[in-house]
Scaffold this active site. Structure first.
Site, PDB file in Angstrom:
ATOM      1  N   SER A  24       0.825  -1.201   0.000  1.00 46.00           N
ATOM      2  CA  SER A  24       0.000   0.000   0.000  1.00 46.00           C
ATOM      3  C   SER A  24       0.865   1.259   0.000  1.00 46.00           C
ATOM      4  O   SER A  24       0.630   2.211  -0.755  1.00 46.00           O
ATOM      5  CB  SER A  24      -0.930   0.010   1.216  1.00 46.00           C
ATOM      6  N   GLN A 147      -9.429   4.097  -1.780  1.00 47.12           N
ATOM      7  CA  GLN A 147      -8.479   4.150  -2.894  1.00 47.12           C
ATOM      8  C   GLN A 147      -8.865   5.228  -3.910  1.00 47.12           C
ATOM      9  O   GLN A 147      -7.998   5.820  -4.552  1.00 47.12           O
ATOM     10  CB  GLN A 147      -8.377   2.789  -3.574  1.00 47.12           C
ATOM     11  N   ASP A 295      -9.032  -4.781   6.138  1.00 43.88           N
ATOM     12  CA  ASP A 295      -8.172  -5.872   5.678  1.00 43.88           C
ATOM     13  C   ASP A 295      -7.794  -6.834   6.801  1.00 43.88           C
ATOM     14  O   ASP A 295      -7.221  -7.890   6.549  1.00 43.88           O
ATOM     15  CB  ASP A 295      -6.900  -5.326   5.025  1.00 43.88           C
ATOM     16  N   ARG A 326     -15.655 -10.864   0.299  1.00 43.38           N
ATOM     17  CA  ARG A 326     -14.997 -11.485   1.451  1.00 43.38           C
ATOM     18  C   ARG A 326     -15.976 -11.904   2.542  1.00 43.38           C
ATOM     19  O   ARG A 326     -15.693 -12.857   3.276  1.00 43.38           O
ATOM     20  CB  ARG A 326     -13.924 -10.540   2.015  1.00 43.38           C
ATOM     21  N   ARG A 369      -5.743 -12.844   0.924  1.00 46.61           N
ATOM     22  CA  ARG A 369      -6.004 -12.804   2.364  1.00 46.61           C
ATOM     23  C   ARG A 369      -6.790 -14.023   2.845  1.00 46.61           C
ATOM     24  O   ARG A 369      -6.726 -14.374   4.021  1.00 46.61           O
ATOM     25  CB  ARG A 369      -6.703 -11.497   2.741  1.00 46.61           C
TER      26      ARG A 369
END
Length: 411
Positions: A24, A147, A295, A326, A369
């Protein structure tokens, strides 16, 4: 990948590992370096997302494949939009083409950018014909992805009149916006707030400066999970980390204290250790709000499942547009292990059994992840991680690090 921890020497320090630079932070710095070539970046990352950014910036024309990387496609959309005379087509993986980008494109168009959707309206791939952007005021919703905001902030100082960016709605992943502003400040960009807006003053050229990129706290979270899940007091050392990090996921150190895991800073090394096990009562439910650190959701959920405790995790609205949905992926895979899971649009609630099901095959949905977090359960039960190569997106050294710690990892 078949995993078990039968040979791990729990009860002692499992060694010292060096983690690569934060993807990042590195990808933000690479955009700034492209805009201001006098910047020198100190730090190394072999993550796929960083390699994709480096390759794209080296190409600067034609068709550019951003693969699975949201930061790469979104940051490059803003970057190429303000590169006068440059023409590129940005594309990505099939999943990347399902991830929305309309708020960013709309904001850039209002600044004067020429961007065309090549397939579905509101989604990549994109045709971008770079031009000089003279407008300097724009609004954008910050509720879907930070983002979009960072992409605009990164180019703001390079615009002739700077940028005044008004944030609408509730801000998700706010620490990532703070990281971007901090990097801008470090290269000499003047910024300030004005009512509900972020003002980025123009900077024609940056002084020669070194930007040191810290190791990735998101990657460190998986070692926190391993220590938390350890059956006896265990420790590990990780480098290179700062006690005053730019990264929002540095909050993992505080979050995991509820599991009896402590963090000690030794110069640029962190010592992660659990000295005594924490007991959770049957009717106790842990509460986490991850609006600023989404995250960490998979890591926390898996850790709670492995420790047999119930948990409610909120602030997860951005998880549905990540590398996979997710929330759905967590529910599906935790169910296989015997964990009861309920989800909403922005939350997850789980109730773990006393004993997890063994030798379960965990699907990873092309999501790094999922592989990284569920692998930590090998501390508790033998487990199989499908498509283990997905970890190269952010942490290519993960499997070799597990082997170094004593885990059995076989294809």
């Amino acid at each position: 990948m078949q995993l078990n921890s039968s040979a791990v020497q729990f009860g002692e320090c499992l060694g010292e590992l060096s983690l690569s630079a934060s993807k990042s932070e590195m990808n933000r710095a690479l955009i700034l370096q492209a805009l201001y070539p006098t910047l020198q970046l100190l730090g190394y990352s072999n993550a796929d997302d960083v390699l994709a950014m480096q390759q794209a910036l080296a190409k600067q024309e034609g068709e550019i494949d951003c693969q699975h990387a949201g930061t790469v496609l979104r940051f490059l959309t803003a970057y190429f939009a303000c590169q006068d005379g440059v023409s590129v087509a940005l594309k990505g993986s099939e999943r990347m083409h399902e991830r929305p980008i309309a708020p960013l494109v709309q904001a850039l168009r209002s600044l004067g950018a020429s961007i065309t959707y090549l397939e579905k309206e509101g989604f990549p791939p994109l045709q971008i014909d770079g031009k000089k952007l003279s407008a300097n005021s724009v609004s954008i919703s910050a509720a879907e992805s930070s983002q979009y905001v960072s992409a605009l902030l990164l180019i703001g100082a390079s615009l002739p009149n700077g940028l005044e960016l008004t944030l609408e709605d509730e801000v998700v992943s706010a620490p990532y916006i703070a990281m971007t502003l901090d990097l801008l400040k470090n290269i000499g960009v003047s910024t300030h707030t004005k009512d509900y807006s972020l003002v980025i003053n123009p900077l024609a050229a940056a002084k020669p400066i070194e930007l040191r990129i810290e190791s990735d706290w998101s990657s460190a979270s998986y070692y926190y999970a391993i220590i938390a899940l350890s059956p006896v007091a265990t420790a590990i050392r990780l480098s290179t980390f700062n006690s005053h990090s730019r990264q929002g996921d540095a909050e993992v150190a505080q979050l995991f204290s509820v599991f009896g895991v402590s963090t000690t800073y030794e110069d640029q090394i962190i010592l992660i250790q659990k000295e005594t096990a924490v007991e959770f009562s049957a009717n106790q439910e842990l509460q986490f709000d991850l609006l600023a650190q989404p995250d960490l959701a998979q890591t926390l959920a898996v850790t709670c499942a492995g420790l047999g405790c119930s948990a409610s995790i909120t602030g997860l609205q951005s998880l549905k547009i990540k590398e996979t949905d997710r929330l759905l992926a967590l529910q599906t895979e935790l169910n296989k292990l015997g964990v009861a899971v309920q989800t909403t649009e922005n939350s997850l609630r789980l109730q773990a059994p006393l004993q997890l099901n063994q030798d379960v095959k965990i699907a990873t949905y092309n999501d790094h992840r999922m592989a990284l977090s569920f692998a930590c359960l090998a501390v508790k039960v033998p487990i199989c991680i499908e498509n283990p190569e997905v970890v190269t997106k952010s942490h290519p050294d993960f499997w070799s690090h597990l082997k170094q710690m004593g885990f059995h990892c076989t294809e």
